[in-house]
Design an enzyme around this catalytic site. Structure first.
Site: not given
Ligand SMILES: *Cc1c(COP(=O)(O)O)cnc(C)c1O
Length: 433
Positions: A143, A220, A245-246, A393
């Site tokens: 990411f 992660d 939040y996911k 997606r």
């Molecule tokens: C959504 C996501 C993030 C988001 O990080 P934020 O600090 O909340 O913006 C980080 N890593 C992955 C793999 C994600 O899917």
């Protein structure tokens, strides 16, 4: 998954809508859908279908009343006195997430800051714990925020960031990882479920490879937590972070969780020394003296409203149970793939076909994916998302998506492709996709 479900997920689903109705009628998690706020239908538009629970989860009715309670009673009436129980909320919700979703015993998971900031804190701590080792390893399809945070740390500490070339559909191969780590590796940081393809890494195997090299591993879990069983303790993971939040349904911008294994908590030191991480915080003493245990990984005042919302989201997932969520996610995505195979030959599957090798979302490739995404939203009232370079997606969150949702969404997608309705939409992506 039951034997019957397993065999169905290999591809012999009947294609008629009746079969989706039957799958819903035998789904043990179906009653939990009613906990979520109704996604209201508008006149003259098809029933809305949400397939982006892996990007922003949905609120339950319980979440909304909890937020109202925290605002009206705890904040409105209790005012500053409410800090006496708010102060530990991040730790309590962290333990709840750890117990039900991450395979982590109490005292190792806490909510604080964003995923990005937590990544920075834990990666920096890991690098400091391996002095003399000059390499950070991740994959080039990790990411973006992960790659940027590691790039920044590498620049700051004059280290090498080794970006492993990765197949964006199949995910990172273990042989490539094995070949890339060695006595110079300080830290390996990887996503358990790849954000674009949904490819799932074998956490135990990765941890062994990294530990054999004497390095630390930072996971992660943003697209894994709440979707697939994660066994942080059992696989001897070192560190982890992940979004609330996911799949956890904590709401936009809800702060992330972080995990630090018990035996690393005293020796690792994160770089943002704030008062929430200090021993006897309210003594307001001179000098930083880290709190014992996980406390030292906190920095500043936590946002109470979204942590309370996350607790409500996680409670529903805990009630479902991660094994049943995983079984349903495998079945929903298998069903989606069967329908795509049968109806959408012009879209290419860009997610591992084997259920055990993917998380709970499916990605389909098409040169006009961005226009198809817009047409799905505008014309069909189906909400997926678009990811570069040419990917549609589809994330049917197991807790709140029905098999009929998947069937209807795929049927509408088939209509958009047949009529080429997507050609009415601009080819240039907007700021937010
Ligand atoms: C959504 C996501 C993030 C988001 O990080 P934020 O600090 O909340 O913006 C980080 N890593 C992955 C793999 C994600 O899917």
């Amino acid at each position: 998954m039951t034997a019957a479900a397993e065999s169905r997920s290999t591809g012999d689903f009947p294609l008629d809508r009746e079969h989706a109705v039957t799958l819903d009628s035998t789904d043990p998690l179906a009653p939990l859908r009613a906990r979520f706020l109704t996604h209201r239908a508008e006149d003259d538009r098809p029933r809305p279908i949400y397939l982006d629970g892996n990007s922003l989860g949905r609120p339950t009715a319980g979440t909304v009343s909890r937020l109202a309670h925290v605002a009206e009673q705890e904040w409105g009436q209790g005012l500053v006195r409410s800090w006496s129980h708010w102060i530990d909320l991040g730790a309590r919700v962290g333990d709840l997430i750890g117990e039900h979703l991450l395979g982590a015993a109490a005292g190792q998971v806490v909510i604080s800051d964003s995923t990005t900031v937590n990544l920075y804190k834990l990666a920096a701590a890991a690098i400091d714990a391996r002095p003399g080792r000059r390499v950070i390893v991740t994959d080039d399809d990790n990411f973006p925020t992960d790659r940027y945070v590691l790039e920044g740390l590498a620049a700051r500490h004059d280290l090498e960031l080794r970006l492993l070339p990765t197949d964006i559909d199949a995910g990172l191969g273990l042989d490539a990882l094995r070949a890339a780590v060695g006595p110079d590796t300080a830290l390996v940081c990887l996503s358990h479920v790849a954000y674009r393809s949904g490819a799932l890494l074998d956490m135990g195997a990765v941890n062994r490879i990294v530990h054999d090299a004497g390095a630390l591993v930072l996971w992660d879990l943003c697209h894994a937590a709440g979707a697939v069983p994660v066994e942080l303790d059992a696989t001897a993971a070192d560190l982890a972070v992940g979004c609330s939040y996911k799949y956890l349904n904590g709401g936009p911008g809800a702060p992330a969780f972080l995990y630090v294994r018990h035996d690393l908590q005293e020796s690792l030191r994160q770089p943002i020394w704030g008062w929430f991480g200090r021993r006897d915080q309210f003594a307001m003493g001179q000098g930083y003296d880290p709190a014992p245990g996980l406390g030292s990984f906190l920095s500043g005042t936590p946002p109470i409203l979204p942590i309370a919302a996350t607790e409500e989201g996680v409670r529903v997932l805990a009630e479902a149970g991660i094994d049943r969520l995983r079984a349903k996610g495998a079945l929903l995505t298998s069903y989606l793939i069967v329908l795509a195979d049968a109806w959408l030959p012009e879209l290419r599957l860009a997610t591992p076909r084997e259920p055990a090798r993917r998380g709970s979302h499916v990605t389909l490739a098409h040169p006009d994916a961005w226009r198809i995404t817009q047409a799905l939203i505008e014309r069909a009232n189906v909400i997926p998302d678009y990811r570069t370079p040419d990917r549609l997606r589809l994330g049917p969150a197991p807790i709140c998506t029905s098999f009929v949702d998947v069937w209807d969404a795929m049927d509408r997608l088939r209509g958009i492709l047949r009529t080429r309705a997507y050609e009415d939409f601009p080819a240039t992506p907007t700021r937010v996709t």
